[in-house]
Structure formats: C-alpha cells, structure tokens
Write a protein that holds these residues in place. Structure first.
Motif, PDB file in Angstrom:
ATOM      1  N   SER A  37      -0.146   7.308 -10.695  1.00 27.00           N
ATOM      2  CA  SER A  37       0.689   6.206 -10.242  1.00 27.00           C
ATOM      3  C   SER A  37       0.861   5.221 -11.381  1.00 27.00           C
ATOM      4  O   SER A  37      -0.011   5.070 -12.245  1.00 27.00           O
ATOM      5  CB  SER A  37       0.055   5.511  -9.029  1.00 27.00           C
ATOM      6  OG  SER A  37       0.822   4.366  -8.656  1.00 27.00           O
TER       7      SER A  37
ATOM      8  N   ARG B  87      -3.888   2.426  -7.434  1.00 26.74           N
ATOM      9  CA  ARG B  87      -3.573   3.412  -6.404  1.00 26.74           C
ATOM     10  C   ARG B  87      -4.136   4.797  -6.708  1.00 26.74           C
ATOM     11  O   ARG B  87      -4.281   5.622  -5.805  1.00 26.74           O
ATOM     12  CB  ARG B  87      -2.057   3.531  -6.239  1.00 26.74           C
ATOM     13  CG  ARG B  87      -1.404   2.279  -5.665  1.00 26.74           C
ATOM     14  CD  ARG B  87       0.101   2.434  -5.618  1.00 26.74           C
ATOM     15  NE  ARG B  87       0.753   1.203  -5.156  1.00 26.74           N
ATOM     16  CZ  ARG B  87       2.029   0.955  -5.291  1.00 26.74           C
ATOM     17  NH1 ARG B  87       2.823   1.864  -5.875  1.00 26.74           N
ATOM     18  NH2 ARG B  87       2.551  -0.175  -4.853  1.00 26.74           N
TER      19      ARG B  87
ATOM     20  N   PRO C 286      -2.544   5.907   0.776  1.00 26.57           N
ATOM     21  CA  PRO C 286      -1.919   4.700   1.329  1.00 26.57           C
ATOM     22  C   PRO C 286      -2.751   4.056   2.438  1.00 26.57           C
ATOM     23  O   PRO C 286      -2.821   2.834   2.542  1.00 26.57           O
ATOM     24  CB  PRO C 286      -0.577   5.216   1.851  1.00 26.57           C
ATOM     25  CG  PRO C 286      -0.253   6.375   0.974  1.00 26.57           C
ATOM     26  CD  PRO C 286      -1.582   7.030   0.699  1.00 26.57           C
TER      27      PRO C 286
ATOM     28  N   SER D  78       0.804  -1.235   0.000  1.00 32.08           N
ATOM     29  CA  SER D  78       0.000   0.000   0.000  1.00 32.08           C
ATOM     30  C   SER D  78       0.829   1.274   0.000  1.00 32.08           C
ATOM     31  O   SER D  78       0.283   2.355  -0.180  1.00 32.08           O
ATOM     32  CB  SER D  78      -0.904   0.015   1.234  1.00 32.08           C
ATOM     33  OG  SER D  78      -0.131   0.106   2.422  1.00 32.08           O
ATOM     34  N   THR D  79       2.136   1.192   0.248  1.00 30.96           N
ATOM     35  CA  THR D  79       3.061   2.314   0.411  1.00 30.96           C
ATOM     36  C   THR D  79       2.815   3.071   1.725  1.00 30.96           C
ATOM     37  O   THR D  79       3.330   4.170   1.898  1.00 30.96           O
ATOM     38  CB  THR D  79       3.005   3.320  -0.762  1.00 30.96           C
ATOM     39  OG1 THR D  79       1.822   4.116  -0.672  1.00 30.96           O
ATOM     40  CG2 THR D  79       3.042   2.615  -2.109  1.00 30.96           C
TER      41      THR D  79
ATOM     42  N   LYS E 208      -6.608   7.092  -4.489  1.00 27.38           N
ATOM     43  CA  LYS E 208      -6.675   6.503  -3.154  1.00 27.38           C
ATOM     44  C   LYS E 208      -5.439   6.901  -2.352  1.00 27.38           C
ATOM     45  O   LYS E 208      -4.395   7.199  -2.920  1.00 27.38           O
ATOM     46  CB  LYS E 208      -6.782   4.984  -3.233  1.00 27.38           C
ATOM     47  CG  LYS E 208      -8.032   4.481  -3.936  1.00 27.38           C
ATOM     48  CD  LYS E 208      -8.061   2.966  -3.985  1.00 27.38           C
ATOM     49  CE  LYS E 208      -9.313   2.459  -4.693  1.00 27.38           C
ATOM     50  NZ  LYS E 208      -9.356   0.984  -4.754  1.00 27.38           N
TER      51      LYS E 208
ATOM     52  N   LEU F   4      -5.580   2.165   0.832  1.00 30.83           N
ATOM     53  CA  LEU F   4      -5.073   0.962   0.181  1.00 30.83           C
ATOM     54  C   LEU F   4      -4.746  -0.124   1.210  1.00 30.83           C
ATOM     55  O   LEU F   4      -4.946  -1.314   0.950  1.00 30.83           O
ATOM     56  CB  LEU F   4      -3.815   1.305  -0.632  1.00 30.83           C
ATOM     57  CG  LEU F   4      -4.041   2.156  -1.887  1.00 30.83           C
ATOM     58  CD1 LEU F   4      -2.709   2.670  -2.421  1.00 30.83           C
ATOM     59  CD2 LEU F   4      -4.760   1.359  -2.968  1.00 30.83           C
TER      60      LEU F   4
END
Length: 390
Positions: free
Chosen positions: A356, A361, A366, A160-161, A364, A369
């Motif tokens: 992205s 992504r 992080p 999700s980063t 949204k 996600l």
C-alpha cells in the motif's frame, strides 16, 4: 497352513531385514538361510527383492523438480476452503474450479455442490457483515457503478477502506439510497460528512435519511479531467518544440552554406509559438499577491494549508479504487445477487494488504484498520482450519 508359512508370517520386520541383508551380502547360500530360518526359499527370495528395491531407491539420483516438498492431507474441509480461495482470491469461475480439481487433483465435483458450499459460507459471512459496528467511520465515500445495466451501490470508509455497502439494486433513486443508509445507521454508521459525485440519487437519499448532514463534492473526477487536459497541453507543447528543434538544425547546416538568413524568420515564429505554448504566469501572479498580503506569515500559512489538505479527505478515490477491483469479479457474472456480494464484501474487508502507498495499512485488513483489533484469517472466521506445514 504348513510349518514354513507359519514361521514366515511370525517373523518381525527386523528379522526379515537381517535375512535380506544375509542374502544381499552372500554370506550364506539361500538354501542354508532358508533352513536356518525355517522358511521356504521362495520367501527368502521375496525378502531379497524387497531389500533390493529399497536399496535402489536410496541411491537413486532425484531431480530437484521431482523432489517431494511436503505432503498435504486432502480432506473435504480442505477442498471446500480451496474452492472459496479459488473463487475469491483467483477470481475463478465455478466451471474453472471443476476443471482445476479434475485435472490437478483427480477429484470430481459438480457445479451444484460448489454453489451449495459457497451459499453455506455466505450465511456466515453475512452475519459477520451485519454484526460489525460502523460507529468509528468519520468520513463515508459513496458511489455507484453498473453491471449489465443494473446499478450497484457502494460505500467505503475514507480512513480504513472498509466497504460498508455493496448492494445490487433495481434503481439508484432517493428512496433506494435512503433505505440502505437508514439500514446502515442501525449498525452505527453516523459519519461527520460524506463525499460523493454529482449523482442526484445519492444526495437526495442522504438528505432524506440524514437530514442536513454535509455531502461534499468529489474532486477526483475534476483531477481526472485536469490530468487529461495536462496531457493534451503537453502534447501541444511538444508539437511546438519539435519544429523549433528541426529548424535550428537546418539553420546550422544553412549557415555553413551561407544561407542562414533564409530560415531565420521561420525560426523566430517557431520560438514564439513554443514560448506561447509553455508559458503561463497565472499561478505565480496569485502567489505574489498572497505573499504581499501575508508577508512573513505566508510560508507558515502555506505549510498549514498543505498539511490540512493532506489529512482531509476530499475525493472518493478509495471508492473508485474499490469499483475497479470489483470489475475483476463482476466480469465473470452476467447477473449479481446479494449472496455473492455479501461474501465478496466480507472477503475484501478481511483480507490483508500485501502492499500500500500508506505504510500503516501493510499487513492489516480494512476491518483491523477500522476497529484497531486483530482478527483471525478470513477462512478461519468462516469455520475452516488453516493448513500449516509440520
């Protein structure tokens, strides 16, 4: 108060408007209008002037650049969320915020007030960070960067980063890494494995905190070095191609003059050098060996391996990307403190991706996600009401 002034004060807006229209159309003399309405001529002239100004404004040609698009109600609350947006979105310094408010909004604010307001928002951000459940993180990326010779520990979810760790510390040894990993464990962080570079402190700290949990080696640095090598080899190959092309042009001219043999030996050497620079058979030799061993199974196995490689995190590229983003904030500050990093981590985790390489992504954050749940705008989470045009 005389009778004319009392009558004038009692006239309604529509009555005043009708009186001004009579004057502008010159239907009756001003003296007669004043007598009819039982007001002074001075009052009649005043209504005429008001109506004339309104009429001029109605027919005045406006430049597109000067046209009012919409009105913005400036409140203390709006000013304070604007300050946060300048600092976090625009990477603005405190002094830059003071100057912008002074020059564009004619509003005076001290650096101390900005600091206090940011600190107040930080308290809310820290609580949201601390309450976040991290149990959904399967692969954790760990790394370190430095600001003014002081280490900053960073950690990112590979999927999700989401940034679960951002701490400025005095040391990056086993004890420091172990302490923060154990703290994160209380929030539910228990990945299947981690990915990190060759830093001894990271690996020792993870082993102390999580025992034999795997810490895979990072391949991003290897790729980065290989890319540099490829660039050097490409330059070397180009250096071999260019002399060969120049000699070929010279031979064409020499042949027309009957002197082609004088350059043929040099051209042969240039072609050998170019071929040596460009040719490598190692990759295809390995390919043929595997193909002979696997026969008809070779292509399905190759596709399965490629699919597994694409879906398996092998590099800490995401945490390296986070580090590069952090540089754009850190350059404004000589020293970092936990308050600023907590607020920054909150912001980076709750702002949405405008673009992205991974389509899922886009649009949204992080946090969304990682959790699979939508959340309010980051300013709303801090207690502000977002402005919306009517």
């Amino acid at each position: 108060m005389n009778s004319t002034s009392s009558v004038a004060s009692g006239l309604q807006p529509l009555q005043r408007q009708a009186m001004a229209v009579k004057v502008l159309t010159k239907q009756e003399p001003i003296t007669e209008i004043a007598k009819e309405e039982q007001v002074s001529r001075k009052f009649v002239y005043q209504q005429q002037a008001i109506a004339q100004i309104a009429l001029n404004q109605a027919f005045e040609k406006k430049e597109p650049e000067q046209e009012v698009l919409y009105y913005l109600p400036i409140t203390h609350s709006w000013i304070f969320q604007f300050i946060l947006a300048l600092i976090l979105i625009c990477h603005c310094s405190y002094r830059g915020v003071v100057e912008l408010l002074r020059d564009l909004f004619d509003y005076s604010l001290s650096i101390g007030t900005i600091h206090n307001r940011v600190k107040k928002a930080t308290a809310k951000a820290r609580k949201i960070n601390h309450d976040r459940d991290l149990s959904s993180i399967d692969v954790a990326l760990l790394d370190e960067l430095f600001q003014s010779n002081r280490p900053v520990l960073t950690g990112v979810d590979a999927d999700s980063t989401y940034c679960f760790l951002l701490e400025a510390v005095s040391h990056r040894d086993e004890d420091t890494w172990g302490y923060y990993l154990l703290e994160l464990e209380q929030q539910g962080l228990n990945p299947d494995y981690t990915i990190a570079d060759g830093g001894k402190g990271i690996r020792a700290g993870q082993k102390a905190a999580w025992g034999d949990k795997p810490c895979h080696g990072d391949v991003w640095h290897i790729f980065d070095q290989c890319e540099a090598l490829c660039r050097n080899l490409a330059k070397k190959a180009q250096g071999a191609i260019t002399p060969r092309e120049k000699l070929e042009q010279k031979i064409k001219v020499a042949k027309l003059q009957g002197k082609g043999n004088q350059l043929s030996a040099k051209l042969t050497q240039a072609r050998k050098k170019m071929k040596k620079s460009l040719s490598t058979n190692v990759y295809w030799q390995k390919w043929n060996q595997l193909y002979q061993q696997l026969s008809e199974k070779f292509l399905p196995v190759k596709e399965a391996v490629e699919s597994a490689m694409k879906s398996t995190p092998r590099a800490s590229s995401l945490v390296e990307n986070l580090n590069s983003c952090l540089r754009n904030y850190f350059f404004l500050r000589k020293h970092l403190n936990s308050d600023y990093l907590d607020l920054l981590r909150f912001f980076l985790n709750h702002r949405t991706f405008r673009s992205s390489r991974v389509r899922e992504r886009v649009g949204k954050s992080p946090t969304e996600l990682m959790t699979g749940k939508k959340h309010p705008h980051w300013l709303s989470l801090l207690g502000f009401d977002l402005f919306q045009r009517a």
